[in-house]
Scaffold this motif. Sequence first.
Motif, mmCIF file in Angstrom:
data_model
loop_
_atom_site.group_PDB
_atom_site.id
_atom_site.type_symbol
_atom_site.label_atom_id
_atom_site.label_comp_id
_atom_site.label_asym_id
_atom_site.label_seq_id
_atom_site.Cartn_x
_atom_site.Cartn_y
_atom_site.Cartn_z
ATOM 1 N N ALA A 29 -5.056 -5.849 -6.295
ATOM 2 C CA ALA A 29 -4.510 -4.987 -5.577
ATOM 3 C C ALA A 29 -3.856 -3.726 -6.498
ATOM 4 C CB ALA A 29 -3.658 -5.398 -4.797
ATOM 5 N N PRO A 30 -4.285 -2.564 -6.156
ATOM 6 C CA PRO A 30 -3.705 -1.170 -6.659
ATOM 7 C C PRO A 30 -2.186 -1.609 -6.962
ATOM 8 C CG PRO A 30 -4.409 -0.472 -4.814
ATOM 9 C CD PRO A 30 -4.787 -1.899 -4.923
ATOM 10 N N CYS A 31 -1.594 -0.968 -8.208
ATOM 11 C CA CYS A 31 -0.263 -1.119 -8.274
ATOM 12 C C CYS A 31 0.499 0.139 -8.956
ATOM 13 C CB CYS A 31 0.370 -2.281 -9.316
ATOM 14 S SG CYS A 31 -0.352 -2.079 -11.033
ATOM 15 N N VAL A 32 -0.594 1.053 -9.732
ATOM 16 C CA VAL A 32 -0.040 2.342 -9.993
ATOM 17 C C VAL A 32 -1.124 3.165 -9.817
ATOM 18 C CG1 VAL A 32 -0.960 1.567 -12.426
ATOM 19 C CG2 VAL A 32 0.801 3.360 -12.205
ATOM 20 N N MET A 33 -0.774 4.577 -9.638
ATOM 21 C CA MET A 33 -1.578 5.412 -9.587
ATOM 22 C C MET A 33 -1.264 6.552 -10.449
ATOM 23 S SD MET A 33 -2.033 8.304 -6.372
ATOM 24 C CE MET A 33 -2.582 7.061 -5.110
ATOM 25 N N ILE A 34 -1.792 6.913 -11.583
ATOM 26 C CA ILE A 34 -1.633 7.845 -12.775
ATOM 27 C C ILE A 34 -2.196 9.154 -12.554
ATOM 28 C CG2 ILE A 34 -1.797 8.348 -15.126
ATOM 29 C CD1 ILE A 34 -1.385 5.133 -15.305
ATOM 30 N N LEU B 212 11.304 -1.432 -14.260
ATOM 31 C CA LEU B 212 11.610 -2.041 -13.035
ATOM 32 C C LEU B 212 11.261 -1.784 -11.734
ATOM 33 C CD1 LEU B 212 15.793 -2.081 -14.032
ATOM 34 C CD2 LEU B 212 14.007 -4.068 -14.474
ATOM 35 N N ALA B 213 10.864 -0.144 -11.585
ATOM 36 C CA ALA B 213 10.465 0.179 -10.241
ATOM 37 C C ALA B 213 8.822 -0.303 -10.389
ATOM 38 C CB ALA B 213 10.493 1.635 -10.363
ATOM 39 N N LEU B 214 8.189 -0.237 -11.486
ATOM 40 C CA LEU B 214 6.702 -0.797 -11.531
ATOM 41 C C LEU B 214 6.689 -2.070 -11.163
ATOM 42 C CD1 LEU B 214 3.888 -0.642 -12.215
ATOM 43 C CD2 LEU B 214 4.259 -0.907 -14.683
ATOM 44 N N ILE B 215 7.525 -2.914 -11.609
ATOM 45 C CA ILE B 215 7.404 -4.393 -11.548
ATOM 46 C C ILE B 215 7.968 -4.665 -9.539
ATOM 47 C CG2 ILE B 215 8.623 -6.723 -11.801
ATOM 48 C CD1 ILE B 215 8.803 -5.823 -14.992
ATOM 49 N N ALA B 216 8.958 -3.990 -9.398
ATOM 50 C CA ALA B 216 9.432 -3.894 -7.933
ATOM 51 C C ALA B 216 8.275 -3.680 -6.941
ATOM 52 C CB ALA B 216 10.593 -3.520 -7.786
ATOM 53 N N ALA B 217 7.743 -2.643 -7.273
ATOM 54 C CA ALA B 217 6.672 -2.152 -6.385
ATOM 55 C C ALA B 217 5.575 -3.117 -6.277
ATOM 56 C CB ALA B 217 6.155 -0.663 -6.810
ATOM 57 N N ALA B 218 5.144 -3.666 -7.414
ATOM 58 C CA ALA B 218 3.791 -4.357 -7.688
ATOM 59 C C ALA B 218 4.284 -5.660 -6.943
ATOM 60 C CB ALA B 218 3.576 -4.604 -9.055
ATOM 61 N N GLY B 219 5.477 -6.280 -6.872
ATOM 62 C CA GLY B 219 5.928 -7.404 -6.362
ATOM 63 C C GLY B 219 5.944 -6.980 -4.709
ATOM 64 N N LEU B 220 5.733 -5.962 -4.396
ATOM 65 C CA LEU B 220 5.781 -5.605 -2.826
ATOM 66 C C LEU B 220 4.451 -5.295 -2.522
ATOM 67 C CD1 LEU B 220 9.177 -3.472 -2.363
ATOM 68 C CD2 LEU B 220 8.823 -5.978 -1.710
ATOM 69 N N GLY B 221 3.629 -5.357 -3.276
ATOM 70 C CA GLY B 221 2.103 -4.937 -3.209
ATOM 71 C C GLY B 221 2.003 -3.380 -2.844
ATOM 72 N N ALA B 222 3.221 -2.628 -3.199
ATOM 73 C CA ALA B 222 3.336 -0.992 -3.164
ATOM 74 C C ALA B 222 2.653 -0.565 -4.515
ATOM 75 C CB ALA B 222 4.565 -0.670 -2.771
ATOM 76 N N ILE B 223 2.645 0.731 -4.538
ATOM 77 C CA ILE B 223 2.030 1.442 -5.618
ATOM 78 C C ILE B 223 2.832 2.526 -6.316
ATOM 79 C CG2 ILE B 223 0.171 3.065 -6.277
ATOM 80 C CD1 ILE B 223 -1.414 1.838 -3.762
ATOM 81 N N GLY C 74 0.982 -1.292 -0.072
ATOM 82 C CA GLY C 74 -0.016 -0.009 -0.040
ATOM 83 C C GLY C 74 0.803 1.244 -0.003
ATOM 84 N N ASP C 75 2.196 1.157 0.164
ATOM 85 C CA ASP C 75 3.011 2.223 0.096
ATOM 86 C C ASP C 75 3.095 2.958 -1.234
ATOM 87 O OD1 ASP C 75 3.376 2.459 3.136
ATOM 88 O OD2 ASP C 75 5.089 1.129 2.756
ATOM 89 N N TYR D 94 2.644 19.061 -5.214
ATOM 90 C CA TYR D 94 1.049 18.700 -4.986
ATOM 91 C C TYR D 94 0.810 16.997 -5.206
ATOM 92 C CZ TYR D 94 -3.565 17.729 -6.429
ATOM 93 O OH TYR D 94 -4.939 17.140 -6.484
ATOM 94 N N VAL D 95 1.533 16.481 -6.278
ATOM 95 C CA VAL D 95 1.397 15.055 -6.318
ATOM 96 C C VAL D 95 2.271 14.522 -5.296
ATOM 97 C CG1 VAL D 95 2.246 13.041 -7.766
ATOM 98 C CG2 VAL D 95 1.518 15.251 -8.886
ATOM 99 N N LEU D 96 3.223 14.854 -4.576
ATOM 100 C CA LEU D 96 3.884 14.152 -3.574
ATOM 101 C C LEU D 96 3.112 14.259 -2.168
ATOM 102 C CD1 LEU D 96 6.454 12.967 -2.381
ATOM 103 C CD2 LEU D 96 7.433 15.274 -2.048
ATOM 104 N N ARG D 97 2.446 15.493 -2.074
ATOM 105 C CA ARG D 97 1.596 15.717 -0.809
ATOM 106 C C ARG D 97 0.117 14.821 -1.097
ATOM 107 N NH1 ARG D 97 1.007 21.301 -0.827
ATOM 108 N NH2 ARG D 97 2.756 21.349 0.726
ATOM 109 N N GLN D 98 -0.369 14.892 -2.106
ATOM 110 C CA GLN D 98 -1.799 14.235 -2.361
ATOM 111 C C GLN D 98 -1.408 12.742 -2.528
ATOM 112 O OE1 GLN D 98 -3.481 12.550 -4.629
ATOM 113 N NE2 GLN D 98 -5.524 12.963 -3.899
ATOM 114 N N SER D 99 -0.646 12.368 -2.977
ATOM 115 C CA SER D 99 -0.237 10.418 -3.025
ATOM 116 C C SER D 99 0.230 10.226 -1.640
ATOM 117 C CB SER D 99 0.732 10.433 -4.225
ATOM 118 O OG SER D 99 2.037 10.880 -3.873
#
Length: 201
Positions: A168-173, A88-99, A73-74, A114-119
């Motif tokens: 599970a969510p893996c990317v936030m666009i 690589l970062a997308l696959i690594a994050a997804a493999g941890l359950g992160a976004i 969820g992080d 804004y994106v750093l704060r909102q996400s």
Amino acid sequence: MTTLEADAYTPAEVLALYPEHDGTLPGLVRSRVQVDPERELLVCGERFRTGAQVLDAAGGLAAYLRGRGVGEGDRVLVMGRNSDWHVLALIAAAGLGAIFVPVNPDFKVEEATYVLRQSGAGAVLCDDHAAATAEAARAEVDHEVWIARLGDHLLASDPIPLGGDPDAPCVMIYTSGTTGFPKGVLHSQKSVIAAGEGFVE
């Protein structure tokens, strides 16, 4: 396979050339590796990685991220010019359950803040081009954020196995924000894969 032979396959037949996967991004890569572990899978300029190397590198990056406290969820914000590191970062994050949260590397400090704060991202991976903006944005938010530069030094020597949940969510666009502030749109691993497989034709 020659071009002529390739033209004889329908999109469904192309997908059927590979074993079924579990609906996760690491699982998708593993299904390709089962057929040919030495085939090029990820190409960026003159640099390429085979499917086996992609899994190894993503597992190494996941080990690094987990060591820095990233878990399920992080949010992991990635800010840099297009490169193989995004994959690589997308696959690594997804493999941890992160976004994975991709950010335009040409954002100004206000937009990046804004994106750093909102996400709520607590981790930022950036390239040299975006480093100054990332640092300035970090100074503007109230929550704790660590920043690391993208590169081979992030690959832990002991890669970890990559799992994940297909639903599970893996990317936030973030949307373009034409009628207001951009909004983070979540996509699951399954939906990202479905979009990719839909473009096989």
